[in-house]
Design a protein around this motif. Structure first.
Motif, PDB file in Angstrom:
ATOM      1  N   GLN A  42       0.815  -1.210   0.000  1.00  0.00           N
ATOM      2  CA  GLN A  42       0.000   0.000   0.000  1.00  0.00           C
ATOM      3  C   GLN A  42       0.852   1.264   0.000  1.00  0.00           C
ATOM      4  O   GLN A  42       0.394   2.315  -0.436  1.00  0.00           O
ATOM      5  CB  GLN A  42      -0.950   0.004   1.201  1.00  0.00           C
ATOM      6  CG  GLN A  42      -2.064  -1.001   1.059  1.00  0.00           C
ATOM      7  CD  GLN A  42      -2.999  -1.017   2.261  1.00  0.00           C
ATOM      8  OE1 GLN A  42      -2.647  -0.565   3.343  1.00  0.00           O
ATOM      9  NE2 GLN A  42      -4.185  -1.560   2.060  1.00  0.00           N
ATOM     10  N   THR A  46       1.739   4.345  -6.922  1.00  0.00           N
ATOM     11  CA  THR A  46       1.256   3.795  -8.186  1.00  0.00           C
ATOM     12  C   THR A  46       0.625   4.869  -9.064  1.00  0.00           C
ATOM     13  O   THR A  46      -0.085   4.548 -10.018  1.00  0.00           O
ATOM     14  CB  THR A  46       0.224   2.676  -7.923  1.00  0.00           C
ATOM     15  OG1 THR A  46      -0.849   3.213  -7.149  1.00  0.00           O
ATOM     16  CG2 THR A  46       0.857   1.502  -7.202  1.00  0.00           C
ATOM     17  N   GLN A  47       0.899   6.122  -8.751  1.00  0.00           N
ATOM     18  CA  GLN A  47       0.345   7.222  -9.541  1.00  0.00           C
ATOM     19  C   GLN A  47       0.869   7.139 -10.972  1.00  0.00           C
ATOM     20  O   GLN A  47       2.069   7.025 -11.203  1.00  0.00           O
ATOM     21  CB  GLN A  47       0.746   8.559  -8.912  1.00  0.00           C
ATOM     22  CG  GLN A  47       0.040   9.753  -9.475  1.00  0.00           C
ATOM     23  CD  GLN A  47      -1.442   9.772  -9.117  1.00  0.00           C
ATOM     24  OE1 GLN A  47      -1.873   9.148  -8.168  1.00  0.00           O
ATOM     25  NE2 GLN A  47      -2.212  10.477  -9.896  1.00  0.00           N
ATOM     26  N   VAL A  49       0.425   4.690 -13.078  1.00  0.00           N
ATOM     27  CA  VAL A  49       0.604   3.316 -13.548  1.00  0.00           C
ATOM     28  C   VAL A  49      -0.750   2.799 -14.024  1.00  0.00           C
ATOM     29  O   VAL A  49      -1.732   2.833 -13.291  1.00  0.00           O
ATOM     30  CB  VAL A  49       1.150   2.401 -12.429  1.00  0.00           C
ATOM     31  CG1 VAL A  49       1.256   0.970 -12.910  1.00  0.00           C
ATOM     32  CG2 VAL A  49       2.496   2.914 -11.946  1.00  0.00           C
ATOM     33  N   LYS A  50      -0.792   2.361 -15.266  1.00  0.00           N
ATOM     34  CA  LYS A  50      -2.052   1.858 -15.817  1.00  0.00           C
ATOM     35  C   LYS A  50      -2.341   0.464 -15.275  1.00  0.00           C
ATOM     36  O   LYS A  50      -1.431  -0.374 -15.179  1.00  0.00           O
ATOM     37  CB  LYS A  50      -1.984   1.781 -17.340  1.00  0.00           C
ATOM     38  CG  LYS A  50      -1.910   3.108 -18.025  1.00  0.00           C
ATOM     39  CD  LYS A  50      -1.895   2.919 -19.528  1.00  0.00           C
ATOM     40  CE  LYS A  50      -1.796   4.252 -20.236  1.00  0.00           C
ATOM     41  NZ  LYS A  50      -1.757   4.064 -21.695  1.00  0.00           N
ATOM     42  N   PRO A  51      -3.605   0.193 -14.911  1.00  0.00           N
ATOM     43  CA  PRO A  51      -3.950  -1.163 -14.476  1.00  0.00           C
ATOM     44  C   PRO A  51      -3.799  -2.153 -15.625  1.00  0.00           C
ATOM     45  O   PRO A  51      -4.022  -1.807 -16.785  1.00  0.00           O
ATOM     46  CB  PRO A  51      -5.409  -1.053 -14.045  1.00  0.00           C
ATOM     47  CG  PRO A  51      -5.828   0.338 -14.272  1.00  0.00           C
ATOM     48  CD  PRO A  51      -4.711   1.106 -14.866  1.00  0.00           C
ATOM     49  N   MET A  52      -3.427  -3.366 -15.281  1.00  0.00           N
ATOM     50  CA  MET A  52      -3.235  -4.397 -16.294  1.00  0.00           C
ATOM     51  C   MET A  52      -4.236  -5.522 -16.079  1.00  0.00           C
ATOM     52  O   MET A  52      -4.557  -5.871 -14.946  1.00  0.00           O
ATOM     53  CB  MET A  52      -1.831  -4.987 -16.195  1.00  0.00           C
ATOM     54  CG  MET A  52      -0.732  -4.007 -16.419  1.00  0.00           C
ATOM     55  SD  MET A  52       0.906  -4.796 -16.391  1.00  0.00           S
ATOM     56  CE  MET A  52       0.937  -5.558 -14.797  1.00  0.00           C
ATOM     57  N   ALA A  53      -4.716  -6.094 -17.167  1.00  0.00           N
ATOM     58  CA  ALA A  53      -5.575  -7.260 -17.080  1.00  0.00           C
ATOM     59  C   ALA A  53      -4.722  -8.515 -16.898  1.00  0.00           C
ATOM     60  O   ALA A  53      -5.158  -9.505 -16.337  1.00  0.00           O
ATOM     61  CB  ALA A  53      -6.439  -7.384 -18.323  1.00  0.00           C
ATOM     62  N   HIS A  54      -3.492  -8.455 -17.377  1.00  0.00           N
ATOM     63  CA  HIS A  54      -2.592  -9.603 -17.321  1.00  0.00           C
ATOM     64  C   HIS A  54      -1.167  -9.058 -17.294  1.00  0.00           C
ATOM     65  O   HIS A  54      -0.869  -8.085 -17.986  1.00  0.00           O
ATOM     66  CB  HIS A  54      -2.808 -10.494 -18.559  1.00  0.00           C
ATOM     67  CG  HIS A  54      -2.199 -11.841 -18.428  1.00  0.00           C
ATOM     68  ND1 HIS A  54      -0.875 -12.084 -18.676  1.00  0.00           N
ATOM     69  CD2 HIS A  54      -2.727 -13.032 -18.052  1.00  0.00           C
ATOM     70  CE1 HIS A  54      -0.608 -13.367 -18.474  1.00  0.00           C
ATOM     71  NE2 HIS A  54      -1.716 -13.953 -18.096  1.00  0.00           N
ATOM     72  N   PRO A  55      -0.264  -9.651 -16.518  1.00  0.00           N
ATOM     73  CA  PRO A  55       1.091  -9.105 -16.446  1.00  0.00           C
ATOM     74  C   PRO A  55       1.902  -9.261 -17.726  1.00  0.00           C
ATOM     75  O   PRO A  55       2.906  -8.582 -17.900  1.00  0.00           O
ATOM     76  CB  PRO A  55       1.725  -9.900 -15.304  1.00  0.00           C
ATOM     77  CG  PRO A  55       0.926 -11.139 -15.202  1.00  0.00           C
ATOM     78  CD  PRO A  55      -0.461 -10.775 -15.627  1.00  0.00           C
TER      79      PRO A  55
END
Length: 95
Positions: A42, A46-47, A49-55
């Motif tokens: 936490q 992560t400002q 950083v785009k969320p990923m569906a898969h690494p």
């Protein structure tokens, strides 16, 4: 985040998990370690950083949308015990 042995005993009771008195210390230590790891995660910035569906940048291969089986509905309807309007009739099970 600190967790006390009394909290572990309470959680074990609520979860209906049998933890002996000599295991409470080990479980408390393990859960504290997990909570420390969560705190570390936490704290990471992560400002931006785009969320990923898969690494991995993997692309799912799709097959061609083609019919692969014959339409045998008429044959199945012909051997069914009861049909009406191309539907199978079955005995009522719910009153």
């Amino acid at each position: 985040m600190a967790i006390a042995s009394s909290d572990i005993a309470k959680l074990a009771h609520l979860a209906r998990i049998a933890i002996s008195d000599n295991e409470v210390g080990q479980v408390t230590e393990r859960i504290s370690d997990v909570l420390k790891l969560v705190d570390q995660l936490q704290a990471v910035d992560t400002q931006g950083v785009k969320p990923m569906a898969h690494p991995l940048d993997a692309v799912q291969r799709l097959r061609a949308d083609q019919i692969t089986e014959r339409d045998e509905r008429e044959a199945f309807q012909a051997i069914a015990p009861a049909t009406e309007d191309d539907l199978y009739l079955v005995p009522r099970v719910i009153e």
